[in-house]
Scaffold this active site. Structure first.
Site, short mmCIF file in Angstrom:
data_model
loop_
_atom_site.label_atom_id
_atom_site.label_comp_id
_atom_site.label_asym_id
_atom_site.label_seq_id
_atom_site.Cartn_x
_atom_site.Cartn_y
_atom_site.Cartn_z
N ASP A 46 -69.72 132.15 54.74
CA ASP A 46 -70.20 133.11 53.74
C ASP A 46 -69.77 134.53 54.07
OD1 ASP A 46 -71.35 131.08 52.35
OD2 ASP A 46 -73.38 131.40 53.11
N SER A 91 -53.73 102.22 31.44
CA SER A 91 -54.69 101.57 32.31
C SER A 91 -53.96 100.43 33.02
CB SER A 91 -55.89 101.08 31.52
OG SER A 91 -55.45 100.17 30.57
N LEU A 92 -54.68 99.61 33.73
CA LEU A 92 -54.05 98.56 34.53
C LEU A 92 -54.50 97.20 34.05
CD1 LEU A 92 -54.65 100.06 38.09
CD2 LEU A 92 -52.47 99.94 36.88
N LYS A 125 -59.84 101.03 44.41
CA LYS A 125 -59.98 101.38 43.00
C LYS A 125 -61.27 102.18 42.86
CE LYS A 125 -59.51 99.54 38.35
NZ LYS A 125 -60.52 100.39 37.75
N ASP A 127 -64.18 104.29 41.39
CA ASP A 127 -64.85 104.16 40.10
C ASP A 127 -65.26 105.53 39.59
OD1 ASP A 127 -65.77 102.92 37.90
OD2 ASP A 127 -67.51 102.00 38.84
N ARG A 151 -58.17 111.87 30.83
CA ARG A 151 -57.30 110.84 30.29
C ARG A 151 -57.31 110.86 28.75
NH1 ARG A 151 -57.95 105.42 28.90
NH2 ARG A 151 -56.07 104.18 29.27
N GLU A 193 -58.35 110.55 40.73
CA GLU A 193 -59.66 110.16 40.22
C GLU A 193 -60.71 111.18 40.62
OE1 GLU A 193 -59.20 107.38 38.58
OE2 GLU A 193 -61.17 106.43 38.29
N LYS A 335 -60.16 93.22 40.63
CA LYS A 335 -61.55 93.64 40.40
C LYS A 335 -62.50 92.80 41.23
CE LYS A 335 -62.73 96.03 37.02
NZ LYS A 335 -62.36 96.54 35.73
N CYS A 427 -102.94 107.10 33.75
CA CYS A 427 -102.24 107.01 35.03
C CYS A 427 -102.77 105.78 35.76
CB CYS A 427 -102.49 108.27 35.86
SG CYS A 427 -101.92 108.08 37.56
N CYS A 450 -103.65 113.94 41.61
CA CYS A 450 -103.52 112.48 41.54
C CYS A 450 -103.14 111.96 42.92
CB CYS A 450 -102.45 112.09 40.53
SG CYS A 450 -102.03 110.35 40.61
#
Ligand code: IVH
Length: 706
Positions: A46, A91-92, A125, A127, A151, A193, A335, A427, A450
């Protein structure tokens, strides 16, 4: 002007100083975000950034868009512009088992002369969502980030540059020296990605829930939603990450280098974050080995992957293989099997969280999913139950990802004799009427006292990384509150409305913890003198945790570990923080309007101010620990393993860091010392194997004194 600034001003022009500072900051950002191996403390970092900001304020004409201060720049005002990709982002094709993978390899071999060898690059791969980054020639022979595109439909993407700029692992500029080392030109395109780490995903959903919003379904959706947010400062808070996996020529989008493996190396040398788990193999057998290893790694990565991408290494061969309609022939996505299972919904329990939010939790017939037995899954909220159309007794599909809590994705088969899920109006714990804020999806218990909420508040206060009160877990807190340990978790209580408070409570607030006596604790089940004294000692010790931990422990909306630390360092005392206006709060690095408002709102509640006053009166330290930094251990890296006789791991870490040393999680040749205690495990073995010096606690103490 401080001495340092005075000397710099004497020696260098403002432009040179700016250049040096920016390079230095970029270097430290790279160490921190890409290599995960910082050498500066946050505070030291900083100092550099503040110095840069001050200098830029003096010379606004010298502010460049690639300056580290410019990550959060202008907003995209009317949504995102549409921009055509240099070449389509395809895409694949997928392979779901070994047979399909081998069939793909056969097609590759058939399309190439039999005399040619084919190498493959195996990558995880990830996600997330794919992104194209365009870099252009800038000043001093550097390359500057010009544009980031999603994309989109594959042919045309959305210009999300201002958001992408906030992703710390996206370099805003790459110096001439780095480009040269990487063998890269000044203009190029990188594809990769954007992912949201699981920890950031969990945090995001906590925040969304606290703000009354529906949680994001998975890290990919959360990342996609974030990158399309029209508020770059929000994107900046999310800790998105970018992994680069393609290096293309600017303009036509052809591969820049002769091999995919070269591209990964070059990207890494240029300072991009390249996933460490990539491997070049000589045969499909090697690919299969990689896949098996990746599947085992999956739970330990900290981010989601859904398979392995296999690419033909040679770009010349890639060119000859070409494309089918929508996907390249030279790559395939293997996959992993979805981590899902089908089971029966036995019952629904309603849990009350720290903020009062009531979450329906599915009780399931135990089912094994990807090696873990799942008995509970979240149903999120009343809307979700309606959307799923699920009833008790139905067969449901349950999915589990990485660290993420299992969830019900759909009803597979309706039961003949099913039972409606009735969301409670009261509740389930304190029986006060549940409330729903207009526009929010969650029902909340708004009773500040509570028992379920108090219980969660205390557990959070005591948690590891917060006040670190060992021995104050579920069972103990339940006893102290005079509750059964499964409060709000068991169906019987709901059905029969059994009284929850069975015994007299010893505590009602966090502050009461600090007034507990040995005699009181001895009255609890399974608590002897030793346990009682140990707990009291832990509670006593927690008083000196310091302002940052206290702020974290209070559970203020959006105030996580880092924000708490920044606030503590900035204000130095609780008094100053409480007195701060929204505007003053926003002056803190990384604090935006949302966080500032949450803090102001928190301290506007009298119960919260009373709690703070009570804690202060009990001797809980409400000032920021002014860490005295020394440089005794400067440049040394430590790894801690096992239990030390007197220091906790946190304490050992803090002491090493305040002496200028660094603590890392894994042993390598670069580790200076491994500090081992009782029951040290594989890290000790690794240290011995690598010839790294092993110390015990006494040895570490010696070093501090040296
Ligand atoms: S290469 C020609 N490599 O998976 C398209 N993609 O199903 C080549 N993905 O849209 C993509 N990790 O978003 C490639 N290491 C990796 C990847 C990866 C994740 C995603 C990417 C792509 C989708 C294809």
């Amino acid at each position: 002007m401080g001495l340092y600034n005075a000397v710099m001003a004497h020696l260098f022009t403002a432009e040179e100083q700016l250049q040096k500072l920016r390079d230095e900051i970029r270097h430290h950002e790279y160490l921190y975000y890409v290599l995960d191996a910082p050498v500066l403390t946050d505070a030291q970092y900083d100092v550099l950034v503040n110095r840069l900001k001050a200098l830029e304020a003096e010379h606004p004409e010298l502010v460049t868009p690639d300056s580290p201060t410019q990550r959060v720049g202008g907003k995209p005002r009317e949504g995102f512009a549409k921009v055509a990709h240099s070449r389509p982002m395809l895409s694949l094709d997928n392979a779901y088992d070994e047979g399909e993978l081998r069939a793909w390899e056969q097609r590759v071999r058939d399309a190439l002369p039999s005399t040619e060898t084919v190498r493959y690059v195996c990558e995880l791969k990830l996600d997330g969502l794919s992104m194209a980054l365009h870099y252009r020639a800038g000043s001093h022979g550097a390359a500057h980030l010009e544009r980031g595109l999603t994309r989109g439909d594959g042919a045309i993407g959305e210009d999300v540059t201002s958001n992408v700029r906030t992703v710390r692992t996206v370099p805003l500029s790459i110096s001439a020296a780095h480009l040269e080392a990487a063998g890269m030109p000044q203009s190029f395109e990188v594809r990769g990605e954007v992912v949201l780490p699981q920890s950031a995903f969990v945090k995001l959903n906590e925040e969304r829930e606290a703000a009354g919003m529906a949680p994001a379904a998975n890290p990919r959706n959360a990342a996609a939603g974030t990158i399309r947010t029209l508020e770059p400062s929000i994107v900046a808070q999310r800790r998105l990450d970018f992994y680069a996996y393609f290096l293309l020529r600017e303009g036509d989008g052809e591969s820049l280098l002769a091999h995919q493996s070269d591209a990964l190396k070059a990207l890494k040398a240029a300072g991009f974050h390249v996933n460490e788990h990539a491997r070049t193999v000589e045969s499909i057998a090697g690919v299969w080995e990689f896949i098996e290893e990746a599947e085992k790694l999956r739970d330990r990565l900290g981010y989601e992957i859904d398979g392995v991408v296999v690419k033909v290494d040679s770009t010349a061969q890639q060119k000859r293989l070409g494309f089918t309609g929508r996907a390249p022939r030279w790559a395939i996505a293997y996959k992993f099997a979805a981590r899902a299972g089908v089971t029966k919904l036995e019952d629904v329990l309603f849990q009350v969280g720290r903020t009062g939010k009531v979450t329906p939790v599915a009780a399931l017939t135990p089912v094994s999913i990807g090696g873990t037995t799942v008995t509970r899954a979240t149903l999120h909220n009343a809307d979700e139950i309606e959307r799923l159309g699920v009833r008790i007794g139905d067969s449901v599909q349950v999915e589990r990802g990485g660290d993420v809590i299992p969830k019900i994705v759909c009803v597979v088969e309706k039961a003949k004799h099913s039972q409606e899920i009735v969301f409670p109006e009261l509740c389930p714990v304190c029986r006060s009427p549940l409330k729903k804020v207009e526009g929010e999806v969650d029902w909340r218990c708004v009773n500040n006292s509570c028992p379920a909420r108090v219980r969660e508040e205390i557990l959070h206060w005591a948690a590891r990384g917060v006040m670190n009160i060992e021995g104050l877990g579920d069972a103990m807190v339940a006893q102290l509150l005079g509750q059964s340990a499964e409060l709000g978790g068991e169906a019987e209580e709901l059905v029969e409305g059994a009284p929850v408070v069975a015994r007299k409570a010893l505590i009602h607030t966090i502050g009461d913890l600090y007034r507990l006596t040995q005699a009181q604790l001895l009255g609890l089940e399974r608590v002897g003198e030793k346990t009682a004294d140990a707990l009291l000692a832990q509670i006593e010790r927690s008083k000196s945790a310091g302002l940052a931990r206290v702020l974290l422990g209070l559970g203020i909306r959006f105030v996580g570990e880092r924000t708490a630390q920044l606030l503590a360092e900035h204000f130095g005392s609780m008094e100053a923080l409480i007195a701060a206006t929204g505007e003053e709060l926003e002056a803190v690095n990384e604090v935006g309007p949302k966080v500032a408002q949450a803090i102001v709102e928190f301290f506007a509640v009298s119960k919260n101010r009373e709690l703070v006053a009570d804690l202060a009166a009990e001797g809980v330290v409400m000032t920021a620990e002014k860490r005295k930094r020394s440089s005794t251990l400067e440049g040394l890296t430590f790894v801690l393993t096992g239990t030390l006789p007197s220091l906790t791991r946190e304490e050992a870490k803090e002491r090493i860091e305040s002496a200028g040393g660094r603590v890392s999680g894994s042993v390598s040749k670069k580790t200076s010392y491994v500090v081992a205690g009782e029951e040290a495990g594989s890290k000790l073995e690794k240290a011995t194997a690598l010839g790294v010096t092993v110390l015990d606690e006494a040895g570490l103490m010696e070093l501090f004194r040296a």
